[in-house]
Design a protein around this motif. Structure first.
Motif, PDB file in Angstrom:
ATOM      1  N   ASP A 113       5.789  42.259  30.735  1.00  0.00           N
ATOM      2  CA  ASP A 113       5.485  42.878  29.443  1.00  0.00           C
ATOM      3  C   ASP A 113       3.979  43.077  29.298  1.00  0.00           C
ATOM      4  OD1 ASP A 113       4.270  40.485  28.480  1.00  0.00           O
ATOM      5  OD2 ASP A 113       6.211  39.738  27.812  1.00  0.00           O
ATOM      6  N   ASP A 114       3.584  43.756  28.229  1.00  0.00           N
ATOM      7  CA  ASP A 114       2.189  44.157  28.052  1.00  0.00           C
ATOM      8  C   ASP A 114       1.257  42.956  27.959  1.00  0.00           C
ATOM      9  OD1 ASP A 114       3.269  46.625  28.055  1.00  0.00           O
ATOM     10  OD2 ASP A 114       2.815  47.127  25.978  1.00  0.00           O
ATOM     11  N   ASP A 115       1.650  41.931  27.178  1.00  0.00           N
ATOM     12  CA  ASP A 115       0.788  40.756  27.002  1.00  0.00           C
ATOM     13  C   ASP A 115       0.653  39.969  28.298  1.00  0.00           C
ATOM     14  OD1 ASP A 115       0.295  41.333  24.353  1.00  0.00           O
ATOM     15  OD2 ASP A 115       1.926  40.080  23.589  1.00  0.00           O
ATOM     16  N   GLU A 116       1.763  39.815  29.009  1.00  0.00           N
ATOM     17  CA  GLU A 116       1.741  39.093  30.286  1.00  0.00           C
ATOM     18  C   GLU A 116       0.855  39.833  31.289  1.00  0.00           C
ATOM     19  OE1 GLU A 116       5.115  36.924  33.073  1.00  0.00           O
ATOM     20  OE2 GLU A 116       5.548  38.876  32.207  1.00  0.00           O
ATOM     21  N   PHE A 117       0.939  41.153  31.299  1.00  0.00           N
ATOM     22  CA  PHE A 117       0.122  41.964  32.197  1.00  0.00           C
ATOM     23  C   PHE A 117      -1.367  41.795  31.877  1.00  0.00           C
ATOM     24  CE2 PHE A 117      -2.075  46.006  33.087  1.00  0.00           C
ATOM     25  CZ  PHE A 117      -1.817  46.144  34.443  1.00  0.00           C
ATOM     26  N   TYR A 118      -1.704  41.787  30.591  1.00  0.00           N
ATOM     27  CA  TYR A 118      -3.112  41.681  30.189  1.00  0.00           C
ATOM     28  C   TYR A 118      -3.705  40.336  30.626  1.00  0.00           C
ATOM     29  CZ  TYR A 118      -7.202  42.889  27.391  1.00  0.00           C
ATOM     30  OH  TYR A 118      -8.480  43.230  26.990  1.00  0.00           O
ATOM     31  N   VAL A 119      -2.974  39.250  30.348  1.00  0.00           N
ATOM     32  CA  VAL A 119      -3.470  37.917  30.720  1.00  0.00           C
ATOM     33  C   VAL A 119      -3.571  37.794  32.234  1.00  0.00           C
ATOM     34  CG1 VAL A 119      -2.973  35.442  30.634  1.00  0.00           C
ATOM     35  CG2 VAL A 119      -2.616  36.843  28.595  1.00  0.00           C
ATOM     36  N   PHE A 120      -2.614  38.377  32.962  1.00  0.00           N
ATOM     37  CA  PHE A 120      -2.663  38.346  34.425  1.00  0.00           C
ATOM     38  C   PHE A 120      -3.926  39.042  34.937  1.00  0.00           C
ATOM     39  CE2 PHE A 120      -1.635  40.375  38.521  1.00  0.00           C
ATOM     40  CZ  PHE A 120      -1.387  39.244  39.283  1.00  0.00           C
ATOM     41  N   CYS A 121      -4.269  40.196  34.357  1.00  0.00           N
ATOM     42  CA  CYS A 121      -5.493  40.911  34.750  1.00  0.00           C
ATOM     43  C   CYS A 121      -6.726  40.040  34.500  1.00  0.00           C
ATOM     44  CB  CYS A 121      -5.613  42.222  33.974  1.00  0.00           C
ATOM     45  SG  CYS A 121      -4.399  43.473  34.439  1.00  0.00           S
ATOM     46  N   CYS A 122      -6.739  39.339  33.356  1.00  0.00           N
ATOM     47  CA  CYS A 122      -7.866  38.455  33.048  1.00  0.00           C
ATOM     48  C   CYS A 122      -7.977  37.326  34.072  1.00  0.00           C
ATOM     49  CB  CYS A 122      -7.710  37.872  31.639  1.00  0.00           C
ATOM     50  SG  CYS A 122      -7.815  39.089  30.316  1.00  0.00           S
ATOM     51  N   CYS A 123      -6.826  36.812  34.491  1.00  0.00           N
ATOM     52  CA  CYS A 123      -6.830  35.744  35.489  1.00  0.00           C
ATOM     53  C   CYS A 123      -7.379  36.241  36.827  1.00  0.00           C
ATOM     54  CB  CYS A 123      -5.420  35.184  35.667  1.00  0.00           C
ATOM     55  SG  CYS A 123      -4.838  34.212  34.261  1.00  0.00           S
ATOM     56  N   LEU A 124      -7.129  37.499  37.160  1.00  0.00           N
ATOM     57  CA  LEU A 124      -7.705  38.068  38.378  1.00  0.00           C
ATOM     58  C   LEU A 124      -9.220  38.112  38.293  1.00  0.00           C
ATOM     59  CD1 LEU A 124      -5.282  41.010  39.247  1.00  0.00           C
ATOM     60  CD2 LEU A 124      -5.397  38.742  40.266  1.00  0.00           C
ATOM     61  N   ILE A 125      -9.728  38.405  37.102  1.00  0.00           N
ATOM     62  CA  ILE A 125     -11.181  38.386  36.897  1.00  0.00           C
ATOM     63  C   ILE A 125     -11.716  36.978  37.129  1.00  0.00           C
ATOM     64  CG2 ILE A 125     -13.019  38.693  35.190  1.00  0.00           C
ATOM     65  CD1 ILE A 125     -11.281  40.852  33.887  1.00  0.00           C
TER      66      ILE A 125
END
Length: 766
Positions: free
Chosen positions: A124-136
């Protein structure tokens, strides 16, 4: 600029081949093999006029424009010799935009159809956003946080079977860095964020949308794991069935089709009734399951043959697999019963008995109109989910028995179902003794070392309202009688005088028996007198007034009751609505851990839960159980408050409720009182808990005349700081969900008789 993501993300994304071109530069000047250096130089020469390939671009149309050049550039990463075997492509990082496919990947997408759009599965959108932040965090903050999530593509094949592909990503050719003006979070903030992975709003605060640059490209490789994913989905479907509300998963057939790789497939299952020695359909699945083979089994054989066959299956539960019914012996195909296969277009099937501990539980069937759909290899695949099917059947059987028991408890007895087992054990001993013609004395039923949870939603000032409305009713009744007597001139002087005395008493110096004496006056003298006036000659006006008066009299008490009836109706409605919410929520609480539950309705609803290992000795019990139940209780009272607000405006008499929870850490014992047919606390020491309960809702804030309970707020009373920290955590969770306000009060409770040191938290509902 084109948005390369369908979802919001903390990145500005640029397609770039810079890191790969840098590798070619290194080969050009450092590789000792001349042909490799020349090859790298040739590629660099071809790209030197297209700076966007190195600098980065956001227009995906440029991928199509430079398609041939990109394919040539990435030739080493996509060997020609593997193109018909590997499922591989280049991709914009974390995007659904892919390019430079291998031949096998191209063929897979072609089979899916021109309208098919490739997308990541179940994120979902929220899970995707947090995952991107974790990649950072991984890339720039060097945090080893193990952010790897399994990514899948679901792509249908030509037959319509959904195939599942696991994606592995090579991100060697990407780089991440902050955009100009971006404030880089400190290590302290990063630690705080990692403690709140379930709060996407917090992550967006410190990693705003498009505040970082993601540049490069990735290489994705796909592995066909259809069987594994379908098996996982099948197990999830079985586990996720709600034991309290069995409903069919309409995706079950699609899962089976993927798992067995059969485009047209039907599935059926029948339970075996051991008592009656027969197969039974599952009513909830009648619209979803087929039972062609099993129906044939039930309807074709006589009762004796069927029971013999069932007995044989118990001893030798071998499955039957027919790959192609045309290959069956001619004698079998000429049997009249064989037509059931033709009538239902069954050309391949499997019939599998499900046996556990030597007992037949059910029989499954798989059928297909496609010849050779099933064989020994497909049968072998059933071994991987048979245990899960057996687990679900046991769950269903347990729930069926549980629901039957619940009906018995609800309709025929008041014993709560969480403790009925102990009564049953004692009853069984009594029954066995009676069979043996022995004397057996029933023992007391008690449970020791339980933790109580007490809560109350009290209707505020109901006694004062009832008193005020009583005066309103009685004054209106006196006024009505005075009006009638005024029409009769001086005839009923003694009644007029008595009414004046009662009116003065009610409004100035009311006594404990004022209402009863007034009631006695009406019953013994006034009402017989008025009834007589209706029988003899009286003016029509007087008779009309008397009839109007008696129409307002409540026959059971001889008093006017309209105002108090509105109050009683309001209280009844509030009690019923609050009790319904509490009883419904109990289903969730019992899933946490079985516990004894009781509630009482008076002017409000109070409830008590008793939980502990002794309630369910066979289940694992730990300290977190109490914490989960306490959080459930707080959430439920908040829900009761919301429900009350939804119908408050429709009440005949305006009411308010004040809610309270009492936190008690000491263990107590409860005992079933045979004379009262209910549980009560056992022993003098445990009665201390009951004393506190009875005195709390009228208690005041220490040093103040204000009650600790307050409409629109919930009050939590406790003894120590450990409980305070625990409930502040629960309150914090509900504040994040915007159920409670950020106005927590820390209070001391006035000393009650024999009770000192109580503390309280009070917080408003949103």
């Amino acid at each position: 600029m084109a948005n390369l993501y369908k979802k919001d993300a903390p990145f500005q994304v640029y397609i770039s081949f810079k890191k790969y071109l840098d590798i070619l530069e290194h080969i050009r000047y450092n590789d000792r093999l001349e042909y490799r250096a020349n090859y790298a130089e040739s590629l660099l020469d071809k790209t030197k006029n297209f700076k966007e390939l190195k600098d980065g671009f956001q227009d995906p149309l440029l991928l199509e424009k430079h398609q041939d050049l990109i394919r040539l550039l990435l030739a080493d990463l996509f060997p020609t010799g593997l193109t018909n075997n590997e499922i591989k492509a280049a991709s914009i990082p974390l995007s659904n935009i892919t390019f430079n496919y291998t031949e096998r990947f191209t063929a897979i997408l072609k089979e899916a159809g021109k309208d098919f759009e490739i997308e990541l599965r179940n994120i979902d959108d929220d899970e995707f956003y947090v995952f991107c932040c974790c990649l950072i965090l991984q890339s720039c903050f060097k945090r080893d946080i193990k952010t790897t999530l399994p990514f899948y593509y679901d792509i249908p094949n030509r037959q319509g079977i959904m195939k599942h592909y696991k994606i592995t990503v090579n991100a060697d050719f990407t780089e991440v860095y902050p955009a100009p003006g971006t404030v880089v979070p400190s290590d302290e903030i990063v630690d705080m964020l990692l403690e709140n992975l379930d709060d996407p709003g917090l992550w967006k605060k410190y990693f705003p949308s498009e505040s970082w640059i993601l540049k490069g490209f990735t290489i994705i490789s796909l592995v066909d794991c259809t069987s594994e994913v379908a098996l996982s989905d099948l197990k999830s479907s079985m586990i996720s069935i709600d034991p309290g509300n069995f409903s069919p998963d309409n995706n079950l057939m699609e899962i089976f089709k993927s798992y067995f790789d059969v485009a047209e497939l039907n599935f059926g299952l029948m339970l075996f009734n051991k008592k009656d020695q027969r197969l039974e359909k599952l009513p909830i699945y009648e619209s979803l399951f087929t039972h062609h083979i099993l129906d044939f089994w039930i309807n074709t054989f006589d009762e004796e043959t069927r029971k013999t066959t069932i007995s044989n299956i118990n001893y030798n539960p071998r499955p039957v697999v027919i790959s192609n019914v045309e290959n069956l012996d001619h004698e079998i195909r000429t049997l009249p019963s064989f037509k059931i296969l033709k009538e239902n277009n069954i050309n391949s099937f499997m019939v599998i008995p499900l046996v556990k501990d030597g007992e037949l539980l059910a029989i499954m069937e798989f059928t297909s109109p496609i010849k050779s759909s099933f064989n020994g290899l497909k049968l072998k695949k059933i071994d991987f989910f048979t245990d899960m099917i057996l687990f679900s059947l046991n769950r269903f059987s347990f729930e069926k028995n549980y629901q039957i028991e619940a009906i018995i408890q609800r309709e025929y007895t008041t014993i709560h179902d969480s403790v009925v087992w102990k009564f049953r054990n004692e009853a069984e001993k009594y029954f066995n003794a009676s069979l043996a013609r022995k004397i057996y004395t029933l023992r007391q039923i008690s449970f020791k070392n339980l933790t109580p949870l007490f809560g109350i939603s009290d209707i505020r000032s109901s006694s004062e309202k009832r008193f005020r409305l009583m005066l309103e009713d009685l004054n209106r009744q006196i006024g009505c009688l005075q009006g009638i007597f005024a029409l009769m001139n001086a005839e009923p002087e003694k009644y007029i005088l008595a009414l004046e005395i009662f009116e003065n008493e009610l409004n100035h110096e009311i006594k404990a028996d004022s209402e009863q004496r007034f009631q006695r006056l009406l019953r013994d003298e006034v009402h017989p007198y008025l009834q007589a006036k209706l029988e003899i000659k009286s003016s029509s006006e007087v008779k009309a007034k008397i009839k109007e008066y008696f129409a307002q009299v409540f026959s059971q008490s001889d008093l006017f009751y309209a105002s108090r009836k509105n109050l009683d109706d309001s209280i009844t409605l509030v009690n019923r609505k609050l009790a319904d919410v509490l009883d419904e929520s109990q289903n969730d609480a019992q899933q946490i851990f079985p516990h004894y539950y009781e509630r009482f309705k008076s002017d409000g609803v109070e409830h008590t839960l008793y939980t502990g290992q002794n309630i369910a000795p066979e289940l694992p019990y730990h300290s977190k159980t109490v914490r989960r139940l306490r959080y459930w209780q707080l959430k439920t009272i908040c829900r009761m408050e919301r429900e009350f607000r939804s119908f408050k405006k429709d009440l005949p008499v305006p009411l308010d409720i004040a809610s309270l929870i009492f936190v008690y850490n000491e263990k107590i014992d409860i005992r079933f009182r045979m004379d009262e047919k209910r549980f009560d606390v056992d022993g003098a020491y445990n009665s201390y808990y009951e004393i506190i309960k009875k005195r709390l809702d009228k208690a005041h804030v220490k040093g103040s005349s204000d009650r600790i309970t307050c409409p629109g707020k919930i009050t939590i009373v406790y003894f120590g700081m450990e409980n305070q920290r625990e409930y502040l955590e629960y309150i914090g969770k509900l504040q994040k969900k915007e159920v409670l306000k950020n106005d927590v009060e820390f209070l001391k409770v006035e000393d009650l008789q024999g009770i000192t040191g109580l503390l309280a938290l009070r917080v408003s509902f949103v």
